[in-house]
Design an enzyme around this catalytic site. Sequence first.
Site, mmCIF file in Angstrom:
data_model
loop_
_atom_site.group_PDB
_atom_site.id
_atom_site.type_symbol
_atom_site.label_atom_id
_atom_site.label_comp_id
_atom_site.label_asym_id
_atom_site.label_seq_id
_atom_site.Cartn_x
_atom_site.Cartn_y
_atom_site.Cartn_z
ATOM 1 N N HIS B 56 0.860 -1.185 0.000
ATOM 2 C CA HIS B 56 0.000 0.000 0.000
ATOM 3 C C HIS B 56 0.894 1.230 0.000
ATOM 4 O O HIS B 56 1.526 1.543 1.006
ATOM 5 C CB HIS B 56 -0.913 -0.003 1.222
ATOM 6 C CG HIS B 56 -1.723 1.252 1.317
ATOM 7 N ND1 HIS B 56 -2.655 1.598 0.363
ATOM 8 C CD2 HIS B 56 -1.720 2.267 2.216
ATOM 9 C CE1 HIS B 56 -3.197 2.757 0.691
ATOM 10 N NE2 HIS B 56 -2.646 3.184 1.802
ATOM 11 N N ASP B 58 1.211 4.992 -0.267
ATOM 12 C CA ASP B 58 0.562 6.303 -0.223
ATOM 13 C C ASP B 58 1.245 7.269 -1.181
ATOM 14 O O ASP B 58 2.462 7.437 -1.134
ATOM 15 C CB ASP B 58 0.645 6.870 1.200
ATOM 16 C CG ASP B 58 -0.265 6.141 2.161
ATOM 17 O OD1 ASP B 58 -1.476 6.127 1.901
ATOM 18 O OD2 ASP B 58 0.228 5.595 3.168
ATOM 19 N N ASP B 180 -7.490 1.717 2.269
ATOM 20 C CA ASP B 180 -7.085 2.616 3.356
ATOM 21 C C ASP B 180 -8.014 3.804 3.591
ATOM 22 O O ASP B 180 -8.084 4.283 4.724
ATOM 23 C CB ASP B 180 -5.661 3.111 3.092
ATOM 24 C CG ASP B 180 -5.031 3.768 4.308
ATOM 25 O OD1 ASP B 180 -5.415 3.416 5.440
ATOM 26 O OD2 ASP B 180 -4.151 4.626 4.138
ATOM 27 N N HIS B 430 -5.669 9.922 -0.625
ATOM 28 C CA HIS B 430 -6.406 9.970 0.641
ATOM 29 C C HIS B 430 -5.607 10.524 1.812
ATOM 30 O O HIS B 430 -6.120 10.547 2.930
ATOM 31 C CB HIS B 430 -6.992 8.587 0.980
ATOM 32 C CG HIS B 430 -5.985 7.486 1.061
ATOM 33 N ND1 HIS B 430 -5.561 6.772 -0.032
ATOM 34 C CD2 HIS B 430 -5.314 6.960 2.100
ATOM 35 C CE1 HIS B 430 -4.685 5.860 0.345
ATOM 36 N NE2 HIS B 430 -4.515 5.954 1.635
#
Lengths: 992, 992
Positions: B56, B58, B180, B430
């Site tokens: 994941h 970001d 997420d 996000h």
Amino acid sequence: MAAHTAYWAAVLFLSLIGVWGFPTGPVFNRDPVCGYKSCPATQPSMLNVHLIPHTHDDVGWLKTVDQYFYGDRNEIQHAGVQYILDSVVEQLQKDPARRFIYVETAFFYRWWRRQNQATRKIVTQLVNEGRLEFINGGWCMSDEATTHYSAVIDQMTLGLRFLNDTFGECGRPRVAWHIDPFGHAREHASMFAQMGFDGFFFGRLDYQDKGRRIRTKEMEMLWRASDTLTPPTADLFTGILPNGYNPPDGFCWDQSCSDAPIRDDPDLEDYNVDQMVFKFLEVAESQATWYKTNHIVMTMGSDFQYENANMWYKNMDKLIHYVNAQQSNGSRVNVLYSTPSCYLQELHRANLTWPLKTDDFFPYADAAHDFWTGYFTSRPALKRYERESNSRLQTCNQLEVLGGPKSRRGPHGEGDSDTMRKAMAVAQHHDAVSGTEKQHVAYDYARRLATGWAHCEVLVSNSLAVLSGSDAPRIYCEGLNISVCPLTESSQKFTMTVYNPLGRAVTWSVRLPVNGTAYSVIDPRGKSVASEVIPVSKATQLIRRDRGYAMYELVFQVQAPPMGFSTYSISMLQTGPPAASPKFRAPRTIQNKYLKVTFDPDTGLLTSLSNLETLQTIKLSQNFYWYNASDGKNKDSDQPSGAYIFRPNSSTPFTVSKTAKIETVQNGVVQEVKQWFSPWISQVVRLYEDSRELELEWTVGPVPVDDDLGKEVITRLDTDILSSGYFYTDSNGREVLERRRDFRPTWDLFQSEPIAGNYYPVNSRVYIKDDANQLTVVTDRSQGGSSILNGSLEIMLHRRLLYDDNRGVGEPLSEPGENENGLVARGRLLLSLSKPATAADTHRPLAQSMVLQPLLSFQQGTLHPNTKLEFSGLQAALPPAVHLLTVSQWEKDLVLLRLEHQFQAKESKTYSQPVTVNLQKLFSTLDVLGASEMSLGANQWKDEMSRLDWKTSGGENMKPRKGMKGTGDAVPWEVTLNPMEIRTFLLRVQQR
Amino acid sequence: MAAHTAYWAAVLFLSLIGVWGFPTGPVFNRDPVCGYKSCPATQPSMLNVHLIPHTHDDVGWLKTVDQYFYGDRNEIQHAGVQYILDSVVEQLQKDPARRFIYVETAFFYRWWRRQNQATRKIVTQLVNEGRLEFINGGWCMSDEATTHYSAVIDQMTLGLRFLNDTFGECGRPRVAWHIDPFGHAREHASMFAQMGFDGFFFGRLDYQDKGRRIRTKEMEMLWRASDTLTPPTADLFTGILPNGYNPPDGFCWDQSCSDAPIRDDPDLEDYNVDQMVFKFLEVAESQATWYKTNHIVMTMGSDFQYENANMWYKNMDKLIHYVNAQQSNGSRVNVLYSTPSCYLQELHRANLTWPLKTDDFFPYADAAHDFWTGYFTSRPALKRYERESNSRLQTCNQLEVLGGPKSRRGPHGEGDSDTMRKAMAVAQHHDAVSGTEKQHVAYDYARRLATGWAHCEVLVSNSLAVLSGSDAPRIYCEGLNISVCPLTESSQKFTMTVYNPLGRAVTWSVRLPVNGTAYSVIDPRGKSVASEVIPVSKATQLIRRDRGYAMYELVFQVQAPPMGFSTYSISMLQTGPPAASPKFRAPRTIQNKYLKVTFDPDTGLLTSLSNLETLQTIKLSQNFYWYNASDGKNKDSDQPSGAYIFRPNSSTPFTVSKTAKIETVQNGVVQEVKQWFSPWISQVVRLYEDSRELELEWTVGPVPVDDDLGKEVITRLDTDILSSGYFYTDSNGREVLERRRDFRPTWDLFQSEPIAGNYYPVNSRVYIKDDANQLTVVTDRSQGGSSILNGSLEIMLHRRLLYDDNRGVGEPLSEPGENENGLVARGRLLLSLSKPATAADTHRPLAQSMVLQPLLSFQQGTLHPNTKLEFSGLQAALPPAVHLLTVSQWEKDLVLLRLEHQFQAKESKTYSQPVTVNLQKLFSTLDVLGASEMSLGANQWKDEMSRLDWKTSGGENMKPRKGMKGTGDAVPWEVTLNPMEIRTFLLRVQQR
């Protein structure tokens, strides 16, 4: 020793090729071009920066060796060697310019055996092309302060042999690499030279020494590592790395680092190529001013780095690309992937004259109040257990040879020496026997040694069954030093076999826990042996707790033949009250025919020691003290004492007690004065009937810390010897170095720690002397010692600390005992008083007998009458100057033999002479069919050793003696040993 | 859309093949077997555990996106995406069974462009074999609470297009993956469905909701994500992952984890295979009880994991081997490498009936006092800048199309829309527009948008030069909202061009900072426009500090044609004192022909609002308050308010001031009441002459915290509307959801946070209503809002906090202003009072005009007489129901067009009807030669979309409308839009 260059006298060794030495697994795609031939080109007119990609993989420290291998317990420290090797092998394949060195064979071995053939083939090719190079190559990177030379040679042999067996000549390390050990022993350098290494690099040395060497460009030198061996036998080119073993600041690209990567995509933010190149050129130019040639090294790696080697190589690729691209703009810096041996080759090509170094690099301080002299003593019980395990391994090795194949699979099951050999090899690591590991890791080392011994025990039992003809169950008692041995405690009748691993007969005093009050002891020839029963001391009863209930000790003297055994029969004669109870008053003297010892009846302390043969007497008082360990809350420095560092709060130690309570035992076998200084310190001053040395058996612990003071416990011997600040300590148990208080031979010392800065490692002995007297103390383990006062010797026995010393271990050194009160340690110091000129005649054999102690084993009841009660593996005792260092099965029919001249030049009028041994007449049960001499590490034929020669500014410049290359001649049967020489042979043998 | 399945109407698009859609780089070794066809076999009679290796990544959070890519600033967080992709690609090659999914195209794109052909070929093959699968595939994983749908569609389009261009059909993600984001918007699900995704997985939902779903096995469901669109258009199969997106406890084998590796060498210590297998089986069996089928997923990865993928795969290989080996001992667990789409395929094959979900997943709480509702408002200035940037990007896109190639390279230099497109795409992440990143990262997002705009500015200037015929320098004033614009401040004569990106004409009120006291304003047709000069407010003077010195603002109204511009000429007529000074007393009323607003003369606060057309009046008082942010030192919970979490210390907010100091301006153009509540809060209540909405321009900050109290500032509108706990908020700026205080539609809520637990995201509007009146507030950015009291609406405007909220960002949300006193934020709320039945007629276009605001540009002096002063890119304004969502150059001669019906079903009697647009008659300067309809994400032909169909227990079960596969027919020119429908077309165009 690779087969394509080796030649073995054909008549004797026809069968050898393919059995060992030659790597049978890998298939070569082409002729290997490894070693110096594989080195990258450099730029003669430029400053060449050798980037050395490397990882430093501790064989245990904060985690156990297997935890490190697997990457378990990463919450303690992120480190997983399996991934390092996976990743490096992957990345090396990406570009033939990339290099990597690997050091610790204990890890490489674990990894290799889990690889499939395809991977092994790839790795072999990388090795054959010099892209993956083994450096140092021992099982571990041994500690230099607390290791014994025999164990170091063993662990190096184990690692080098694996590399040789697996990769042949291309797997042979050219360079010794001790980047992390905390100070450097001269004996290590000597061993490395004799193992055939061309050079040696390390990282840690005294900060003052380093400062001076930087200023005078003496970071690289020739180390003449023996006073005795003829140069260049023990000469070793030695280089100090610029930055410990770390990369320059800002250039660490490991996953464990946070330095900026090279950001060379102009479309992304923070393009930094220009600033990285500029910074690198600056670092390189600055570093170049410390060294003599136009070559410098940068160690690109650190502890357990390269788990994700891509990070490193990707950025180094870019660094090399962009830095060298500046050459077209006039830059004179050329950066390249390299290895220590390739760097060394360039230094050699420079053909310069190098400074000479003849002392050692102890003690190590990294700042004014930060002397790494605590670990000389840290974990005294582990240090003793390791030393005892060495003795057991040598016994195991010898009995494997003597007992033949049945020793490995015999009436007692399957045994082996390999487990113990590996456990001992791991224990040599510089965070193992050094005592600088975490507690759980110390337990792991001890457990490995215990497991190793369990395997050896079976082997030893099998072998003794073969040799004695009795396969009755055989018991070994681990608890004899605390008077615990269920068999002797409960048995009315038993036999005891004493195996002596020394090359000469030994006399040994035995103390067995018993509950009878009188025993008959019969020697192997049926003669009765004098024995006495004395009560178990209160101190021992306290320590052993519920593990044993013997009320008495049966004391008697035994003898055992060279490399052989004697079996004694013991029967209980009487229970009930013993003949004599101990006296509770201080005697004025105890004495035997050799020594006389006097005590002060008021204090209970020693007052003098006399040698009755030489008619020498010295004043000798002895007591126990403790230094208050610094807690780091100090105006000069915040350095506390810890596992590594010794830093007393004050130069004056506290006296535990000015007087000792006394209990005396005196009989025909032994005279003992038991001294009770405090609930946690006691001692037995002991003189056996036939002993030329005085035994001080000390018991220290649990060291109390409820006063919130860390304690570093010493014993101090104060004499009237006019030592004038000089004292002498051995180096790894071999040659002795002169020490002088507040002085270093190679620079003007600014002494900032008057106690810790004068401590040196004592591996086996320490002495002081004047014209008339020499007092030698032989230790049973490695300890720190010094002579702080003239005429005085002090030895640190035990340490219990409340703070971590900020060198990474992250725990205060406070070993738990059974009741969490702290560990009790017990040990022995042997004191010998002699004339200086003849002192070595005593302390050399004495120290060897302390290292290789007899192994006792017991059998219940009586033995079959046909049992052989006495045996020697040797035809005769070796000459007194010769020490039987190694007798070990190498392969079927092949035995590794090391003979050592155990005297230095000139230290003994009698023994410091060449001495000759006939190899064919050595063994009593083995025919030696052939012998070939090898390097000390047993990974090269002696006559194929060809080391680089170096010019030095001091001393003689001698060309190395090169053997006739490629002949591999068998040696003549008569081999001569010169003082301090160790000769290593591979023997082809046949059981008679 | 890969060419081997696509067919494009040959007459029109012969030239298309090879230009786009088909991946031209890679050479396929064989026919790709990707997608569902490439899924691994499973065991129908066993529990199949799908291990999903994933990372994941970001797109900015604690570090900037580029820092994450490079692995820079690892001291903040160890994360380097370049190494992740290097490593995964390496490891996937080792075994065809291994799988990996990759999600964030922003990173993949950065990596791909640095790879050589060999690596690209390898990666292409991995993709073609389904071993590397792209999931989600947008440029980032967008935030769901604070993003506007138009920007989300853009960022998805950007990412999906890169994948399609690079890998063709095998690069098309089948599954949406928002593991997420902190709550899930229904509009996102609707968009994903329209983009052709077969399913959607996420990790975070309210802990009560999750608990209930576990108990009822409703962790997987069909989400019907639109009240308006005909099912299954907006139906999306949705699965909740069992463990967020992390692996089960004890099975994390990343370098960032410390779980035990599988230690399967029996010769090493701590062999743990048996216990690992046992534990895994236990976890699998337990997890299986939550789900309906005999398939479960385990997400094997987490934030920035797989930098050293070997660690993961090596241990997962062993896990799979040893767990499946238990099948021969009767185990019924089968574990395999898989992907979300392969798991989804198995769920689909199960052919079950799934529960229906029709609301959304807001707000998200992970514990009773831990509501993630603070980030709805966090970083209000960034949120506004992002929204404004969206408007600028649409303008840039449109002008790139209208201006043709000269817009990218023209008289003002080289410009592009791509930089802005990528900056906006990154900003949708996000932890970007959500405001939950570290301060330095927030600056990076803003800087990227500024850089993007700088590129667009050149493009826009070039295009306007083409369209107007004037290439005189063109100035854009960024500081108009604080009355700063050097050109207008200093110039006697200048022109202003107003570009309107909407599909219909716009009327807009302009305020220019000036120093003259009277001006002439001439419209494009030469008509004089009424204007007024009024003083710059004290609040603005304080904020702008030294950046501008205008004493006055010139206020007038402008008009601009659809997708076009008008140019106004402004000349200074007079300096000296202005016509009228402001009055310092509270007026009783301000009003225009549409609205009347009354004030309480004593307090200076609003008292009522009347719609003079509909003859509605409501009581309306409005004031500013702050919640005292919890500091975490609380008996119920130690949760403080932070960037993510809103947790007021008390449910009653503090009133900033009960009265406001007043200043009034009233003239023919505008009526303003300036309210001064405190040194850090002021507001202008403003009514323009022709306006049907009341503007509240609020200015908040620097929020004082010298009282050590964190503050969450709201404005509250209290009315006499009988809202009964109900209120309405939009979802990502589109469909509106009904909210009810202390209530959730899908479970019995236990309300533990009476304020924070009732906050919802307000992207563009919020309203309350009763039978007679609807008060709608249109916002200029995303904010949090609620209706805590009946008749009341509150909107959180700004937050300044003193504590981190322990969700990883590690900083208190305390944005520094210029003077380190804290950031000042300024914004606008537009209030509209209507009858409920016709409210949408107003708020739909009003909200769109708030999103796509006119762009003002200025030219010094007078223009050449031939300059074109008025231009529209459309032949005519679009029908009122139709919003021009996208006009963007796709490739040469290809334009992406999105038309949107902006009304929901039934919300407007007039407009909630199908509406038809003729594509050929759309543009005034472009001939549309052909059009083909695409999926919403523009990576598939509409008629090739074929989504999996799912049965649901609620609502209708409808089969998806499948297009005729493989025809790729061009659409007819007349296209009909049903309510809430967005249709995406690729147009082939030619400049007239």
